[in-house]
Design a protein around this motif. Structure first.
Motif, PDB file in Angstrom:
ATOM      1  N   PHE A  67       0.836  -1.200   0.000  1.00  0.00           N
ATOM      2  CA  PHE A  67       0.000   0.000   0.000  1.00  0.00           C
ATOM      3  C   PHE A  67       0.872   1.252   0.000  1.00  0.00           C
ATOM      4  O   PHE A  67       1.940   1.280   0.603  1.00  0.00           O
ATOM      5  N   GLY A  68       0.437   2.296  -0.686  1.00  0.00           N
ATOM      6  CA  GLY A  68       1.133   3.578  -0.649  1.00  0.00           C
ATOM      7  C   GLY A  68       0.890   4.258   0.695  1.00  0.00           C
ATOM      8  O   GLY A  68      -0.210   4.174   1.233  1.00  0.00           O
ATOM      9  N   ASP A  69       1.909   4.904   1.219  1.00  0.00           N
ATOM     10  CA  ASP A  69       1.820   5.537   2.540  1.00  0.00           C
ATOM     11  C   ASP A  69       1.972   7.048   2.383  1.00  0.00           C
ATOM     12  O   ASP A  69       2.947   7.522   1.815  1.00  0.00           O
ATOM     13  N   VAL A  70       0.992   7.799   2.873  1.00  0.00           N
ATOM     14  CA  VAL A  70       1.127   9.260   2.925  1.00  0.00           C
ATOM     15  C   VAL A  70       0.967   9.659   4.388  1.00  0.00           C
ATOM     16  O   VAL A  70      -0.133   9.669   4.918  1.00  0.00           O
ATOM     17  N   SER A  71       2.079   9.919   5.040  1.00  0.00           N
ATOM     18  CA  SER A  71       2.077  10.255   6.464  1.00  0.00           C
ATOM     19  C   SER A  71       2.988  11.439   6.693  1.00  0.00           C
ATOM     20  O   SER A  71       4.133  11.420   6.268  1.00  0.00           O
ATOM     21  N   MET A 141      -8.099   3.790  -1.535  1.00  0.00           N
ATOM     22  CA  MET A 141      -7.514   4.954  -0.867  1.00  0.00           C
ATOM     23  C   MET A 141      -6.698   5.695  -1.920  1.00  0.00           C
ATOM     24  O   MET A 141      -5.825   5.108  -2.557  1.00  0.00           O
ATOM     25  N   THR A 142      -7.033   6.968  -2.124  1.00  0.00           N
ATOM     26  CA  THR A 142      -6.338   7.759  -3.145  1.00  0.00           C
ATOM     27  C   THR A 142      -5.988   9.110  -2.565  1.00  0.00           C
ATOM     28  O   THR A 142      -6.839   9.763  -1.958  1.00  0.00           O
ATOM     29  N   GLU A 223       1.264   1.853  10.148  1.00  0.00           N
ATOM     30  CA  GLU A 223       1.440   2.637   8.916  1.00  0.00           C
ATOM     31  C   GLU A 223       0.094   3.049   8.316  1.00  0.00           C
ATOM     32  O   GLU A 223      -0.055   4.163   7.801  1.00  0.00           O
ATOM     33  N   ARG A 229      -8.264   4.763  12.863  1.00  0.00           N
ATOM     34  CA  ARG A 229      -8.308   5.926  11.976  1.00  0.00           C
ATOM     35  C   ARG A 229      -9.748   6.149  11.548  1.00  0.00           C
ATOM     36  O   ARG A 229     -10.582   5.245  11.636  1.00  0.00           O
ATOM     37  N   LYS A 242      -5.369   9.404  10.340  1.00  0.00           N
ATOM     38  CA  LYS A 242      -4.752   8.246  10.995  1.00  0.00           C
ATOM     39  C   LYS A 242      -4.410   8.558  12.458  1.00  0.00           C
ATOM     40  O   LYS A 242      -4.329   9.712  12.853  1.00  0.00           O
ATOM     41  N   TRP A 243      -4.190   7.510  13.250  1.00  0.00           N
ATOM     42  CA  TRP A 243      -3.806   7.591  14.677  1.00  0.00           C
ATOM     43  C   TRP A 243      -4.761   8.525  15.433  1.00  0.00           C
ATOM     44  O   TRP A 243      -4.358   9.365  16.255  1.00  0.00           O
TER      45      TRP A 243
HETATM   46  N1  LIG Z   1      -2.710  11.726  11.104  1.00  0.00           N
HETATM   47  C1  LIG Z   1      -2.559  11.730   9.777  1.00  0.00           C
HETATM   48  N2  LIG Z   1      -3.532  11.197   9.007  1.00  0.00           N
HETATM   49  C2  LIG Z   1      -3.410  11.186   7.656  1.00  0.00           C
HETATM   50  C3  LIG Z   1      -2.276  11.764   7.035  1.00  0.00           C
HETATM   51  C4  LIG Z   1      -1.269  12.310   7.865  1.00  0.00           C
HETATM   52  O1  LIG Z   1      -0.229  12.805   7.393  1.00  0.00           O
HETATM   53  N3  LIG Z   1      -1.441  12.276   9.232  1.00  0.00           N
HETATM   54  N4  LIG Z   1      -2.205  11.790   5.656  1.00  0.00           N
HETATM   55  C5  LIG Z   1      -3.495  11.772   4.964  1.00  0.00           C
HETATM   56  C6  LIG Z   1      -3.396  11.701   3.519  1.00  0.00           C
HETATM   57  S1  LIG Z   1      -3.003  13.151   2.725  1.00  0.00           S
HETATM   58  C7  LIG Z   1      -3.702  10.555   2.835  1.00  0.00           C
HETATM   59  S2  LIG Z   1      -3.713  10.566   1.145  1.00  0.00           S
HETATM   60  C8  LIG Z   1      -4.046   9.307   3.527  1.00  0.00           C
HETATM   61  C9  LIG Z   1      -3.165   8.156   3.081  1.00  0.00           C
HETATM   62  O2  LIG Z   1      -3.525   6.975   3.714  1.00  0.00           O
HETATM   63  P1  LIG Z   1      -2.542   5.722   3.722  1.00  0.00           P
HETATM   64  O3  LIG Z   1      -1.186   6.189   4.166  1.00  0.00           O
HETATM   65  O4  LIG Z   1      -3.152   4.708   4.618  1.00  0.00           O
HETATM   66  O5  LIG Z   1      -2.458   5.218   2.313  1.00  0.00           O
HETATM   67  O6  LIG Z   1      -3.920   9.423   4.939  1.00  0.00           O
HETATM   68  C10 LIG Z   1      -4.387  10.650   5.478  1.00  0.00           C
HETATM   69  N5  LIG Z   1      -4.400  10.614   6.921  1.00  0.00           N
END
Ligand SMILES: Nc1nc2c(c(=O)[nH]1)N[C@H]1C(S)=C(S)[C@@H](COP(=O)(O)O)O[C@H]1N2
Ligand SMILES: [Mo]
Length: 423
Positions: A67-71, A141-142, A223, A229, A242-243
């Protein structure tokens, strides 16, 4: 050459069956998919190359590790050491969710839930709610800012409204803000928001907005945003915080999403588009093009995938900016997979599942809204020369997608396009 990749088997199997039916020499193209070299992960997760994309969508569901991660965050919260995660509530044992009124735009709550009062929600309480209210549904998820979706998953949780009601809001509730662990640094906060109506009701048959604790049948990984979430079915990733640590109930009538600060469109749901997974950039004259790919079935649904090939030097008519006169050829949307992939044993999905018939385990509608669809097709052979190859989707209403938007940062807004050389 690398060994055959199990994750690619379902896409290859479905597209191979398609090409066999046609009796086309596309087998070579689909076999080639399994022999792509998969590079090391990392940066590639944000901007996947062809091989990584093929792997991410090689089975219908994307395994967590692909999966791609954006965190965001310094450090990124999911990379904190385990002891630190335990200390800050990023484990199932230590997680607490506070539900509080917005001090600046208050809402009257009879039962605010805070750590201080000792009534913040913990994981066992969430599981007790899950016994009564748990739902699961498939969703792609995009990221609004990335061309390639991050992956396709089954998300399980309880409707967010259950917890909002527990706070006993009495007056003035217009929006729900929410944010997650952010290294206790105000500047690192990642916040999103929804109108209360979307939290309390599920418009147009959409799944509910959930507090998600499982992904593809397993506990939500750190992740992916674990232990808990938010997942908003119809929105781009930034709404799925997330978190999760705080719900803030507010009388403020506007969105105050962190994502709005960078000029993004924060209220428009996921768009429909299509892209290739396997398509030649070079081919011999007289050879048909065997093509496969995926589509994101957005809020507008998906009725067709099409490709067009035009000579590269063709002067497109000035009065046709949306390419209506390009020579579009229909591709075929592939049927639901028999093996769904992801982490599910035997590739079977657990039931009940929103959008599925529990008896047969099959989707009620195909393609499924807010999900991936795979496609395959053949384009007739071409004379030598340079061409522009394009791919697009047609939504349920007959509109070519993605439709143009006067803001670039509103999700995928340009159809896939590349140069094809015929020798
Ligand atoms: N707490 C938190 N939630 C977040 C983010 C983040 O940086 N911090 N990034 C968001 C963004 S911009 C996207 S695109 C998605 C990515 O989810 P994934 O990493 O599970 O693919 O998480 C979102 N939730
Ligand atoms: Mo994102």
């Amino acid at each position: 050459m690398r060994e055959s990749n199990p994750f690619l088997e379902e896409h290859v199997r479905l597209s191979r069956r398609y090409f066999m039916k046609l009796g086309v020499a596309g087998l070579a193209a689909t076999n080639a998919l399994t022999h792509w070299a998969i590079p090391a992960r990392g940066e590639g997760k944000l901007f996947p190359n062809e091989a990584e994309k093929a792997e991410r969508f090689g089975s219908y569901l994307t395994p967590d590790k692909l999966f791609g991660d954006v965190s965001r965050g310094e450090p990124v919260p999911h990379e904190l050491p385990d002891e630190k995660k335990q200390e800050v509530g990023m484990t199932r044992d230590s997680w607490k969710l506070e539900v509080i009124p917005d001090p600046d735009h208050p809402v009257r709550l009879r039962n605010p839930m805070t750590k201080e009062n000792g009534n913040a929600i913990d994981f066992p309480q969430l599981m007790a709610l899950a016994e009564k209210h748990a739902v699961r549904f498939p969703k792609m998820m995009t990221c609004l800012n990335l061309g390639c979706p991050l992956g396709m998953g089954i998300w399980e949780g309880i409707p967010l409204r259950e917890v909002v009601w527990m706070a006993e809001p009495r007056e003035d509730l217009r929006r729900v803000f929410y944010y997650g662990y952010h290294n206790d640094d105000e500047k690192q906060i990642f916040r999103s928001s929804l109108p209360v109506g979307r939290v309390l009701e599920d418009y147009f048959g959409l799944p509910p907005v959930i507090l998600c604790y499982k992904f593809n049948g397993e506990w939500l990984s750190s992740e992916r945003g674990g232990p808990v979430r938010v997942v908003v079915p119809e929105h781009y990733g930034f709404k799925s915080v997330k978190w999760l640590s705080h719900l803030v109930l507010t009388n403020y009538p506007h969105s105050n999403d962190t994502y709005a600060e960078q000029g993004n469109d924060v209220d428009s749901p996921m768009k429909t588009f299509a892209a290739t997974l396997s398509a030649p950039r070079q081919i011999k004259a007289g050879t048909e093009l065997a093509l496969t790919g995926f589509a994101q079935c957005g809020i507008g649904g998906l009725s067709k995938v099409q490709v067009s090939v035009e000579p590269a030097d063709y002067q497109r008519p000035k009065d046709d900016p949306y390419l209506t006169t390009a020579p579009w050829v229909d591709m075929e949307i592939l049927p639901p997979p028999e093996n769904w992939g992801g982490e599910f044993a035997d590739g079977k999905l657990p039931m009940p599942m929103l959008g599925f018939d529990s008896e047969t385990g099959k989707p009620l509608k195909w393609p499924m809204r807010l999900c991936a669809a795979h496609w395959a097709g053949v384009h007739p052979a071409l004379a030598p020369g340079k061409y522009t190859f394009r791919c697009r989707a047609i939504d349920e209403y007959g509109n070519a997608q993605p439709l143009p938007r006067p803001l670039r940062k509103s999700g995928s807004i340009t159809p896939e396009q590349f140069t094809l050389e015929v020798t």
